[in-house]
Design a protein around this motif. Structure first.
Motif, PDB file in Angstrom:
ATOM      1  N   GLN A   1      82.267 -26.139   8.772  1.00 10.34           N
ATOM      2  CA  GLN A   1      81.564 -25.091   9.500  1.00 10.34           C
ATOM      3  C   GLN A   1      82.532 -24.376  10.427  1.00 10.34           C
ATOM      4  OE1 GLN A   1      78.418 -27.471  11.325  1.00 10.34           O
ATOM      5  NE2 GLN A   1      76.974 -26.371  10.018  1.00 10.34           N
ATOM      6  N   ALA A   2      82.254 -23.099  10.649  1.00  9.24           N
ATOM      7  CA  ALA A   2      83.045 -22.304  11.585  1.00  9.24           C
ATOM      8  C   ALA A   2      82.116 -21.413  12.388  1.00  9.24           C
ATOM      9  CB  ALA A   2      84.069 -21.444  10.842  1.00  9.24           C
ATOM     10  N   LYS A   3      82.416 -21.287  13.678  1.00 10.34           N
ATOM     11  CA  LYS A   3      81.695 -20.344  14.530  1.00 10.34           C
ATOM     12  C   LYS A   3      82.399 -19.002  14.406  1.00 10.34           C
ATOM     13  CE  LYS A   3      82.064 -20.558  18.985  1.00 10.34           C
ATOM     14  NZ  LYS A   3      81.941 -20.993  20.395  1.00 10.34           N
ATOM     15  N   ILE A   4      81.653 -17.987  14.008  1.00 10.89           N
ATOM     16  CA  ILE A   4      82.189 -16.670  13.709  1.00 10.89           C
ATOM     17  C   ILE A   4      81.690 -15.658  14.734  1.00 10.89           C
ATOM     18  CG2 ILE A   4      82.290 -14.825  11.964  1.00 10.89           C
ATOM     19  CD1 ILE A   4      83.471 -17.456  10.975  1.00 10.89           C
ATOM     20  N   THR A   5      82.603 -14.904  15.320  1.00  2.19           N
ATOM     21  CA  THR A   5      82.232 -13.729  16.106  1.00  2.19           C
ATOM     22  C   THR A   5      82.277 -12.555  15.146  1.00  2.19           C
ATOM     23  OG1 THR A   5      83.203 -14.663  18.100  1.00  2.19           O
ATOM     24  CG2 THR A   5      82.797 -12.283  18.098  1.00  2.19           C
TER      25      THR A   5
ATOM     26  N   GLU B   1      86.320 -19.954  14.782  1.00  2.00           N
ATOM     27  CA  GLU B   1      86.715 -21.258  15.319  1.00  2.00           C
ATOM     28  C   GLU B   1      86.123 -22.339  14.419  1.00  2.00           C
ATOM     29  OE1 GLU B   1      85.646 -24.092  19.147  1.00  2.00           O
ATOM     30  OE2 GLU B   1      85.185 -21.950  19.225  1.00  2.00           O
ATOM     31  N   MET B   2      86.988 -23.141  13.861  1.00  2.00           N
ATOM     32  CA  MET B   2      86.519 -24.218  12.993  1.00  2.00           C
ATOM     33  C   MET B   2      85.879 -25.307  13.834  1.00  2.00           C
ATOM     34  SD  MET B   2      88.650 -25.908   9.966  1.00  2.00           S
ATOM     35  CE  MET B   2      87.803 -26.557   8.572  1.00  2.00           C
TER      36      MET B   2
ATOM     37  N   GLY C   1      77.784  -8.510   5.550  1.00  2.00           N
ATOM     38  CA  GLY C   1      77.677  -7.201   6.177  1.00  2.00           C
ATOM     39  C   GLY C   1      78.433  -7.033   7.478  1.00  2.00           C
ATOM     40  N   HIS C   2      79.188  -8.051   7.867  1.00  2.00           N
ATOM     41  CA  HIS C   2      79.951  -7.980   9.110  1.00  2.00           C
ATOM     42  C   HIS C   2      81.398  -8.382   8.861  1.00  2.00           C
ATOM     43  CE1 HIS C   2      75.786  -8.476  10.523  1.00  2.00           C
ATOM     44  NE2 HIS C   2      76.177  -7.696  11.515  1.00  2.00           N
ATOM     45  N   TYR C   3      82.282  -7.842   9.692  1.00  2.00           N
ATOM     46  CA  TYR C   3      83.658  -8.295   9.677  1.00  2.00           C
ATOM     47  C   TYR C   3      83.790  -9.517  10.565  1.00  2.00           C
ATOM     48  CZ  TYR C   3      84.991  -3.785   7.660  1.00  2.00           C
ATOM     49  OH  TYR C   3      85.118  -2.694   6.854  1.00  2.00           O
ATOM     50  N   VAL C   4      84.753 -10.355  10.253  1.00  2.00           N
ATOM     51  CA  VAL C   4      85.066 -11.504  11.104  1.00  2.00           C
ATOM     52  C   VAL C   4      86.010 -11.020  12.197  1.00  2.00           C
ATOM     53  CG1 VAL C   4      86.186 -13.765  11.201  1.00  2.00           C
ATOM     54  CG2 VAL C   4      84.753 -13.157   9.232  1.00  2.00           C
TER      55      VAL C   4
END
Length: 99
Positions: free
Chosen positions: A59-63, A43-44, A36-39
């Motif tokens: 894993q990646a940290k997504i804003t 950051e991997m 439901g969100h855009y990336v």
């Protein structure tokens, strides 16, 4: 391949998204939303690929950006299964849950 996939999400580039996705899942791609969100940015996180391993979890940290309102929606960490194909390339094979 994971970088190609994530950049496809972030840049809304369907060609890149398809080329970074596991071949058996390419026909199921519907768009660029991730839960439901855009990336907005990604950051991997550090990982390793053991020798001879056919599957790995990354894993990646997504804003995130809200797909309906366009407002920033915070950061999350998502995990993906990544599979090696017969050509020894790795393809994203779907995401796991988020933390």
């Amino acid at each position: 391949m994971f970088q190609v996939y994530m950049n496809g999400l972030a840049n809304r580039d369907m060609t890149a998204l398809r080329s970074g996705t596991c071949p058996r899942l390419r026909s199921t791609l519907l768009g660029f939303e991730l839960h439901g969100h855009y990336v907005e940015r990604w950051e991997m996180l550090p990982h390793s690929v053991p020798s001879g391993q056919e599957f790995v979890t990354v894993q990646a940290k997504i804003t995130q950006r809200n797909a309906r309102t366009g407002k920033l929606a915070g950061e999350v960490v998502y995990s993906w299964n990544v599979e090696r194909n017969e050509d020894t390339n790795y393809y994203v094979c779907g995401w796991l849950d988020y933390e």
